[in-house]
Scaffold this motif. Structure first.
Motif, short mmCIF file in Angstrom:
data_model
loop_
_atom_site.label_atom_id
_atom_site.label_comp_id
_atom_site.label_asym_id
_atom_site.label_seq_id
_atom_site.Cartn_x
_atom_site.Cartn_y
_atom_site.Cartn_z
N THR A 130 7.31 7.30 11.70
CA THR A 130 7.50 7.66 10.30
C THR A 130 6.35 8.54 9.82
N ALA A 131 5.15 8.22 10.29
CA ALA A 131 3.98 8.98 9.84
C ALA A 131 4.00 10.41 10.38
N ALA A 157 1.33 3.98 -3.02
CA ALA A 157 0.98 5.39 -2.78
C ALA A 157 2.17 6.28 -3.10
N ALA A 158 3.35 5.88 -2.64
CA ALA A 158 4.54 6.69 -2.89
C ALA A 158 4.84 6.76 -4.39
N LEU A 180 -7.51 14.57 3.49
CA LEU A 180 -7.36 14.68 4.94
C LEU A 180 -8.27 13.67 5.63
N PRO A 236 -3.10 14.82 6.90
CA PRO A 236 -3.02 14.52 5.47
C PRO A 236 -2.56 13.07 5.29
N ILE A 237 -3.20 12.38 4.38
CA ILE A 237 -2.90 10.96 4.20
C ILE A 237 -1.88 10.77 3.08
N GLY A 238 -0.70 10.34 3.48
CA GLY A 238 0.37 10.05 2.52
C GLY A 238 0.80 8.60 2.69
N PRO A 239 1.87 8.24 2.02
CA PRO A 239 2.33 6.84 2.09
C PRO A 239 2.50 6.33 3.52
N ALA A 240 3.07 7.13 4.42
CA ALA A 240 3.32 6.63 5.78
C ALA A 240 2.00 6.43 6.54
N GLN A 241 1.03 7.31 6.31
CA GLN A 241 -0.27 7.15 6.96
C GLN A 241 -1.00 5.94 6.40
N ILE A 242 -0.84 5.72 5.10
CA ILE A 242 -1.45 4.55 4.49
C ILE A 242 -0.85 3.28 5.08
N LEU A 289 3.73 17.09 2.44
CA LEU A 289 2.37 16.60 2.28
C LEU A 289 1.46 17.80 2.43
N GLY A 290 0.41 17.82 1.67
CA GLY A 290 -0.54 18.94 1.84
C GLY A 290 -1.09 18.95 3.25
N GLY A 291 -1.48 20.11 3.72
CA GLY A 291 -2.05 20.21 5.04
C GLY A 291 -3.04 21.35 5.07
N LEU A 342 10.40 2.78 2.75
CA LEU A 342 10.09 4.14 2.30
C LEU A 342 11.36 4.94 2.05
N GLY A 382 -10.71 20.60 3.56
CA GLY A 382 -10.38 20.56 4.98
C GLY A 382 -8.98 21.05 5.29
N LYS A 383 -8.29 21.58 4.29
CA LYS A 383 -6.91 22.02 4.51
C LYS A 383 -6.89 23.28 5.38
N GLN A 439 -5.25 8.83 -0.67
CA GLN A 439 -3.98 9.55 -0.75
C GLN A 439 -4.16 11.01 -1.11
N TYR A 498 0.83 -1.21 0.00
CA TYR A 498 0.00 0.00 0.00
C TYR A 498 0.87 1.26 0.00
N ALA A 499 1.80 1.30 0.95
CA ALA A 499 2.60 2.52 1.10
C ALA A 499 3.43 2.79 -0.15
#
Lengths: 481, 481
Positions: A450-451, A280-281, B103, B224-230, A479-481, A376, B392-393, B100, A276-277
């Motif tokens: 890591t997250a 996504a990356a 938020l 924000p959901i990125g590779p590490a959150q996934i 990452l967007g925020g 990663l 939601g940013k 990905q 998954y990760a």
């Protein structure tokens, strides 16, 4: 296939010695006596590269397991191999909206003038410059308003001396007119208009071809295609464009301990997070990623799976090839399909990396560690630049910044160390960074940490210590925020 | 519905006067006598805000067309209206890979320990710390190797005093063992192993719950959901997650002069580029964009089209509502469906903007200029922040930097001016910027120039001149390259 016969129990640790001996932030080998003193209070301890023991300088093996010497490479050497082998997928025609974010693979030459016709640049009165000579607010020149032109399909019209047309921006200019008098420089009359300014010919007129002329390059080969380029492509009549396509990357994970996310792991099992990760990356890097998940534990099925992936992929990415019990099976399958060399790369985490080519077409296969944080890191270091190269991008690497380290960092001699960190703007300018791990031993795999990271801290091979306040290289991963 | 009855021929130009009077880079009104002197050689000419004539201070109308006074707003006032009305789409469940870049809209609490079991952090020998007391390279402690554990499903095992298991990273630790001795701190023996270091309990052991414990927040709401959150979501067993979805935005373009990209434009016609460029920009900002293209020229069909868009859209974006001949038709259709106010916003380009709500659900509709460069500016200023808010940013706006202007810039008093520019790093540090337009009059619409830009230069309302070397605010708009 040298790498495929390595001794997995021991061989990897010889060069990795410095890594395992040090708790990376405290410097103390977590309960064992230090094997070398950590010196000084310098911001950064630099070691003469000629004095490096070097990962290749390990002492002769003394154990009972005969094995080929591992291939030893620097990060750059391994990366160079991968980049040199990265295929350049053939350009493809895409609808302009689907081309967004990709690089143009053709020189788009306009066969049209833009604008296509002489037109008003704003709302006002189309007139003849010669008729405005001497006009002032006090002594306006009077013109007869004999027509009106709005933007849109129109029959050609014309005006003679002493005449004007009301026009809106974008309207075709009547023949004979060579200026547009903005409404604010007139009395706004409907039948007769008083013009209050003298205009030179061409004022507020857009001439045919002003923006793009027939034969001009509208979008050059290599240009990144964004909204403005899409505008321009549409304007010259292109609804499709030749681009460098997204490379297709198959993402597989190996490891006897793995179960899919839908399964509750039993004793000794863990959920496959890498497929998954990494998918996504890979998408984030611009690739089209196919997540294949956990590879089958049957060699014939595994070979079949790999063969099917080779048909549809530009690159195959496998995480965990050399972890635990899945080791032999995957390496055997790879050996059956091509040549893959496992190498010890002078980096931490994840010193064991592999690269090779599979199948008739020699599709590159990149094998990275199965431990999620190391996977990663390996993705960032080896796979993302390869994806960007295949996309045709000139800038393969993330921008790095120098940041002040908020705490002491220790790094194994001879290894380039990558730490997940949090980088922030410093109140006094610049950046400050700290690693997200608390520095306890055995936490390389900490996903939660890591997250929380937003960067990788990169510590060079010849640096063993960064004191609090010392400068380190940081690779922000936004990452967007 | 005040705005719908505006005089289109004249009303817009009153407040826009300063804009049309000035050639924006030379200061000379292209052939006409200057209406006010451009003063001094200061880097930046600041004007006391209290002294501003203000866009509302236009003189009384003297022409024959009765019309409501236009609504006059600052950029912030118009933006605030739009942001206040931006809906918050209900969170939706998505597969983790599809999440990905979005938020997280839930607090993901782990019902699992990560790691789930006590395991080796690296390859070596599982042993009892008490057995290693006093061990040194000179005086190693000998242990009997009575088993081997690799990562993967395993039956629980155990060791007693004086015993060890060979283990690989990730392998379940035998009961009784409380350290993992890295292979490099041993003689690597297969049957008997000599341990060369004394270890404190816990060394190189990953304990259950070290990373994430039962009840811990794995991914917090708003992350924000990125590779590490996934990774983390998968690790806690989640293959779906609640997220703030991409807002759905319908993109329409109006204008009698428009033809679709597949059609060769006839006299007076131009290709619709906005529906493509704005759909691309909306996607780039994170929205799901539906490009509807050119609106029908039949009022009933137009109302039907708008109604169908309202059903599936969170926001409707219309470019060119007030351009040329399409004006009345679109405004009438909008008036039939809801309340839309056309306002004169103190900005250049594109002082005429509109905003309202349509249909039973009051779906926001944002109307922006039809001139392509002005449309992209309006998108940046009003639409992109709204999309980010709906996502939601927290950070709605692009980061800005201060840059040195390479040339003189003039700006209409009372208007915030946005110029497409090229910003570069200055050799001596910082940034330097220059507008992409050459400064000739009537070139706002220049697509080729817009396509060469990588930023917007923002010049405040009370600044009329920036000298070469003066500082300006720059909003970089990065495209990959």
């Amino acid at each position: 296939m040298a790498g495929l016969t390595e001794d997995r129990t021991r061989g990897w640790f010889r060069g990795a010695r410095e890594t395992t001996q040090l708790d990376l932030t405290t410097g103390a080998p977590a309960g064992a006596q230090p094997t070398r003193a950590i010196g000084g209070t310098h911001a950064t301890v630099q070691v003469d590269r000629d004095q490096l023991p070097g990962v290749a300088a390990a002492e002769p093996r003394t154990d009972a397991f005969p094995a080929a010497e591992p291939v030893v490479r620097t990060v750059e050497q391994h990366l160079d191999l991968i980049l040199a082998a990265a295929p350049t997928p053939d350009p493809i025609q895409l609808a302009v909206l689907d081309a967004q974010g990709l690089l143009c693979a053709e020189h788009v030459v306009s066969s049209r003038d833009l604008p296509a016709f002489e037109q008003a640049a704003l709302d006002g009165y189309a007139a003849r410059a010669s008729d405005t000579v001497g006009a002032t607010p006090e002594q306006p020149v009077g013109l007869a308003v004999v027509g009106e032109s709005v933007a849109g399909p129109a029959e050609p019209s014309a005006i003679g001396p002493g005449l004007a047309h009301r026009v809106t921006a974008g309207a075709m200019l009547p023949t004979g007119a060579d200026v547009v008098v903005p409404t604010v420089w007139t009395d706004g009359g409907a039948v007769h208009v008083g013009v209050q300014a003298e205009l030179v010919p061409g004022t507020y007129v857009r001439h045919a071809g002003d923006d793009v002329a027939v034969g001009d390059t509208a979008v050059a080969e290599g240009s990144p295609i964004g909204p403005a380029q899409i505008s321009l492509l549409a304007a010259v009549g292109r609804d499709r464009v030749l681009v460098h396509p997204r490379p297709r990357i198959a993402v597989l994970c190996a490891g006897n301990e793995l179960v899919d996310v839908g399964t509750t792991p039993g004793p000794g099992q863990v959920v496959d997070v890498n497929s998954y990760a990494l998918a996504a990356a890979a998408r984030d890097a611009g690739a089209e990623a196919y997540r294949s998940g956990i590879v089958p534990r049957d060699r014939r099925k595994l070979v079949e799976l790999l063969e099917s992936q080779l048909l549809r992929s530009d690159v195959v990415l496998i995480a965990g090839t050399f972890a635990g019990g899945g080791f032999d099976l995957v390496q055997e399958a790879l050996a059956q399909l091509g040549e893959v060399t496992f190498a010890q790369v002078a980096m931490h985490p994840g010193p064991v990396q592999a690269f090779g080519r599979l199948g008739r077409d020699g599709v590159p296969v990149i094998c990275i560690p199965g431990e999620p944080a190391a996977a990663l890191v390996a993705f960032e270091v080896f796979v993302r630049p390869a994806i960007r190269l295949m996309l045709g991008k000139r800038q393969l690497f993330r921008r790095t910044v120098q940041a002040v380290s908020a705490q002491q960092l220790l790094s194994p001699l001879g290894y380039r160390q990558y730490l997940h960190g949090q980088v922030m703007r410093h109140p006094d300018g610049g950046y400050v960074v700290e690693p997200v791990g608390g520095g306890e031993s055995g936490h390389d795999a900490a996903l939660a940490r890591t997250a929380r990271s937003n960067c990788l801290v990169v510590i060079d091979e010849d640096v063993t210590e960064v004191s609090p306040g010392g400068l380190v290289t940081v690779m922000p991963m936004l990452l967007g925020g």
